[in-house]
Motif scaffolding. Sequence first.
Motif, PDB file in Angstrom:
ATOM      1  N   VAL A 201       0.841  -1.191   0.000  1.00  0.00           N
ATOM      2  CA  VAL A 201       0.000   0.000   0.000  1.00  0.00           C
ATOM      3  C   VAL A 201       0.877   1.243   0.000  1.00  0.00           C
ATOM      4  N   LEU A 202       0.332   2.310  -0.537  1.00  0.00           N
ATOM      5  CA  LEU A 202       0.991   3.615  -0.525  1.00  0.00           C
ATOM      6  C   LEU A 202       0.588   4.346   0.746  1.00  0.00           C
ATOM      7  N   VAL A 203       1.591   4.760   1.528  1.00  0.00           N
ATOM      8  CA  VAL A 203       1.328   5.475   2.776  1.00  0.00           C
ATOM      9  C   VAL A 203       2.072   6.807   2.742  1.00  0.00           C
ATOM     10  N   PRO A 204       1.369   7.926   2.594  1.00  0.00           N
ATOM     11  CA  PRO A 204       2.038   9.227   2.626  1.00  0.00           C
ATOM     12  C   PRO A 204       2.758   9.443   3.955  1.00  0.00           C
ATOM     13  N   ARG A 205       3.876  10.110   3.906  1.00  0.00           N
ATOM     14  CA  ARG A 205       4.688  10.335   5.106  1.00  0.00           C
ATOM     15  C   ARG A 205       3.917  11.078   6.193  1.00  0.00           C
ATOM     16  N   ASP A 206       3.039  12.005   5.789  1.00  0.00           N
ATOM     17  CA  ASP A 206       2.335  12.819   6.788  1.00  0.00           C
ATOM     18  C   ASP A 206       1.077  12.149   7.320  1.00  0.00           C
ATOM     19  N   THR A 207       0.888  10.867   7.050  1.00  0.00           N
ATOM     20  CA  THR A 207      -0.267  10.140   7.564  1.00  0.00           C
ATOM     21  C   THR A 207      -0.181  10.028   9.087  1.00  0.00           C
ATOM     22  N   PRO A 208      -1.240  10.391   9.824  1.00  0.00           N
ATOM     23  CA  PRO A 208      -1.226  10.181  11.276  1.00  0.00           C
ATOM     24  C   PRO A 208      -0.933   8.720  11.606  1.00  0.00           C
ATOM     25  N   GLY A 209      -0.044   8.522  12.574  1.00  0.00           N
ATOM     26  CA  GLY A 209       0.361   7.169  12.939  1.00  0.00           C
ATOM     27  C   GLY A 209       1.683   6.747  12.329  1.00  0.00           C
ATOM     28  N   PRO A 240      -6.582   5.475   2.380  1.00  0.00           N
ATOM     29  CA  PRO A 240      -7.717   5.012   1.570  1.00  0.00           C
ATOM     30  C   PRO A 240      -7.454   3.644   0.965  1.00  0.00           C
ATOM     31  N   ALA A 241      -8.489   2.857   0.822  1.00  0.00           N
ATOM     32  CA  ALA A 241      -8.351   1.526   0.212  1.00  0.00           C
ATOM     33  C   ALA A 241      -7.815   1.631  -1.217  1.00  0.00           C
ATOM     34  N   SER A 242      -8.038   2.764  -1.855  1.00  0.00           N
ATOM     35  CA  SER A 242      -7.538   2.966  -3.218  1.00  0.00           C
ATOM     36  C   SER A 242      -6.018   3.089  -3.268  1.00  0.00           C
ATOM     37  N   ASN A 243      -5.361   3.145  -2.103  1.00  0.00           N
ATOM     38  CA  ASN A 243      -3.900   3.207  -2.056  1.00  0.00           C
ATOM     39  C   ASN A 243      -3.252   1.831  -2.192  1.00  0.00           C
ATOM     40  N   LEU A 244      -4.063   0.791  -2.265  1.00  0.00           N
ATOM     41  CA  LEU A 244      -3.527  -0.544  -2.514  1.00  0.00           C
ATOM     42  C   LEU A 244      -2.888  -0.575  -3.900  1.00  0.00           C
ATOM     43  N   ILE A 245      -1.684  -1.140  -3.987  1.00  0.00           N
ATOM     44  CA  ILE A 245      -1.017  -1.296  -5.279  1.00  0.00           C
ATOM     45  C   ILE A 245      -1.353  -2.673  -5.827  1.00  0.00           C
ATOM     46  N   GLY A 246      -1.925  -2.708  -7.011  1.00  0.00           N
ATOM     47  CA  GLY A 246      -2.317  -3.985  -7.598  1.00  0.00           C
ATOM     48  C   GLY A 246      -3.481  -4.591  -6.845  1.00  0.00           C
ATOM     49  N   GLU A 247      -3.336  -5.851  -6.439  1.00  0.00           N
ATOM     50  CA  GLU A 247      -4.424  -6.558  -5.767  1.00  0.00           C
ATOM     51  C   GLU A 247      -3.953  -7.068  -4.409  1.00  0.00           C
TER      52      GLU A 247
END
Length: 404
Positions: A201-209, A240-247
């Motif tokens: 998954v794609l996780v932006p650096r500024d994501t809380p946690g 977001p679930a749309s941050n999943l790469i591929g399946e």
Amino acid sequence: MDFAFDARTEELRVKLLAFMDEHVYPAEAVAEEQRDGLASPWETVPVVEELKAEARRQGLWNLFLPDSEYGAGLTNLQYAPLAEIMGRSPQLAPTATNCAAPDTGNMEVLTQFGDERQRKQWLEPLLAGEIRSAFAMTEPEVASSDATNITTHIRRDGDEYVVTGRKWYISGAMNPDCKIFIVMGKTDPDGDDIRRQQSMVLVPRDTPGVTVKRAMRVFGYEDHSHGGHAEVIFDDARVPASNLIGEEGGGFAIAQARLGPGRIHHCMRLIGMAERAIELMCRRAASRTAFGKALAQQGVVHNWIADARVTVEQLRLLVLKTAWLMDTVGNKGAHTEIQSIKIATPRAVVDILDRAIQLHGAGGVSQDFPLAELYAGARTLMIADGPDEVHQRSLARRELKKYL
């Protein structure tokens, strides 16, 4: 197999060699001076931005990416001699040309497996050199040489994924320009197929946690060229679930697709590091006298230099053969050769660098020459992208299978 440089490769080689002589090598000392004046050691020094602008102006940009829509459209065989040249100054040249890991592998992942939104949001600024990225797979609590061991959990919760886990030696994460992590974790930890438990998954650096906890040194070096290596904590980080790469379940396969080109890129650059070491050995031998004779007249020095030249020529041919196979029969067809160069190249280059350090005496382990830092980088590559022993195990099994 024909390893002669075609017209485009030769044109880029000539330009890149001139770029190294006129801009990169003179910038090495400048970068060290500028780093002392930064508020944070992880900030990009101004001279790197100048190099990037010049490289882009000359068309020496994104040379690693074979996809002609996003990159230079070069084959592995065309890129190999260019990566070798960059390897002569691994702290500056790959970054200057936007060909530095881990961004290269991450861009390849987004090119091959990302959707249109993901490419627009993250691939395009990476291709432009506007941001940096990190790949979060390795973990301190498990033997990460076996990627099926990873324990980071990626849990689906409605329209989101929740990421929880601890990663370390995450290259690039200390750089303040690092804006996005590609995180590998388990979405199905109890699944029957251990190679289908993982996702990315794609996780932006500024994501809380998300907490970049500390910098991890490599043989005492902070490795500024990659934006450092970090320990990173993901504590119920929601994306977001749309941050999943591929399946879901595709993470292991994506990792393998990413690491194949990464391994040969490292080997290409390692040959450049060895060439730099040979050059420094020869210059040192010609300029120093010990016990009444120039070092260049000492028999042991002759042996070191001759052995280094023979080794580099052998390695280069094996790397070029591997690149040619990847281009003609694909990464799977070149599996044996990819593993062979991953085993052989770091080991041999470490030995060459060790001799070069010995020839330089105290200077070899100092900051006045690049050898100690080159050694640390080469030695690390006997572990990174799969330790030698893992590749030896796999390679031996494949050889034995013919007879069992």
